[in-house]
Scaffold this motif. Structure first.
Motif, PDB file in Angstrom:
ATOM      1  N   LEU A   3       0.905  -1.175   0.079  1.00  0.00           N
ATOM      2  CA  LEU A   3      -0.025   0.175  -0.031  1.00  0.00           C
ATOM      3  C   LEU A   3       0.888   1.291  -0.047  1.00  0.00           C
ATOM      4  N   THR A   4       1.896   1.140   0.412  1.00  0.00           N
ATOM      5  CA  THR A   4       2.916   2.331   0.672  1.00  0.00           C
ATOM      6  C   THR A   4       3.332   2.798  -0.797  1.00  0.00           C
ATOM      7  N   ILE A  14      -0.283   4.738   6.594  1.00  0.00           N
ATOM      8  CA  ILE A  14      -1.116   3.621   6.047  1.00  0.00           C
ATOM      9  C   ILE A  14      -1.876   3.269   7.453  1.00  0.00           C
TER      10      ILE A  14
END
Length: 279
Positions: free
Chosen positions: A258-259, A269
């Motif tokens: 997700l980063t 996040i």
């Protein structure tokens, strides 16, 4: 910074609260008075308005630092502190009795250099003192203007329900907030507390969103164990021994992805997850 009311009340908090547990600690991981005051000033400049502490944090030094830092900004800031645990060897200097709560509040007011506490939390349940006694002394403190709102912390679900139910029976001010640890690696409150708190009008103010530092992105399986999480010893919830398991590393793998997708840090996040679940 965004703002929202706390629970079923008109008290408006910023969506990020500044925690101060290690402000003034003398040993191990700590934040010096100078650094703590700089952090408080920066937090206020960025629009934050809610500072959380407890009388037992650094044996009262955390409250003293906050009191010093907020001179001139007190009316713009929500101060949350807590009562329950011992601050001396006196047998009555512990618990949620009328004697201990009144003395603890007086001492906190002195350290915080203020004449009122915006939010007073019961730091944990007291199995000895009748909850009716606790509720009546809280009502007395609210009537006197020394406390404005009340909350619970670390209560079991049935204890929250009993306490909140008795406020209705006794016609006293209800609890409006609850503090529990909540993060991607500590999600116990999802099973029972979310529905309970919503039903009973308590807002969840989560602590430990980075899992004691585990979710910050600084650590990996390949990193030597010494000094990884400087937070706590082996017997605490946030210790490395409890965090270092396959399930949590799978969670970190998902955060890694997700980063990259959102060009964000691991901390962003992890904290965003808590904001999402609050909606």
């Amino acid at each position: 910074m965004k703002y929202r009311p706390i629970g079923n009340s008109g008290l408006i908090t910023s969506n990020l609260t500044l925690g101060t547990m290690i402000f003034g600690e003398q040993l191990g991981r700590s934040t010096s008075e100078k650094d703590a005051i700089e952090m408080i000033n920066y937090y206020l400049e960025m629009g934050g308005n809610h500072i959380d502490t407890a009388n037992v944090y650094a044996e009262g030094r955390s409250e003293e630092i906050i009191g010093k830092a907020l001179q001139g900004n007190r009316k713009k800031t929500i101060i949350s502190t807590k009562v329950r645990f011992s601050m001396s060897s006196d047998v009555n200097a512990e618990g949620l009795s009328r004697t201990h709560i009144i003395q603890s509040v007086e001492d906190s007011l002195t350290r915080l250099k203020t004449d009122y506490i915006d939010m007073l939390y019961l730091h944990s349940f007291d199995p000895i003192t009748p909850i009716e006694e606790t509720l009546r002394v809280l009502e007395h403190l609210i009537d006197s203007g020394k406390v404005r709102y009340i909350g619970v912390s670390n209560f079991k679900a049935w204890q929250v329900m009993k306490a909140q139910g008795l406020t209705k029976y006794l016609n006293t001010n209800p609890f409006i907030s609850a503090q529990y640890q909540y993060s991607l690696v500590k999600r116990d409150v999802e099973y029972e507390f979310f529905d309970l708190l919503e039903s009973e009008g308590l807002g969840l103010l989560a602590w430990g969103p980075l899992g004691g530092g585990f979710l910050s992105g600084k650590y990996s399986k390949a990193t030597p164990t010494s000094g990884r999480i400087s937070m706590t010893s082996e017997d605490t919830e946030e210790s490395w021994e409890r965090r270092n398991n396959d399930k949590n590393w799978k969670i970190m793998g998902a955060i890694d992805a997700l980063t990259l997708k959102y060009n964000a840090t691991h901390s962003q996040i992890a904290i965003a997850y808590g904001f999402y679940r609050e909606k």
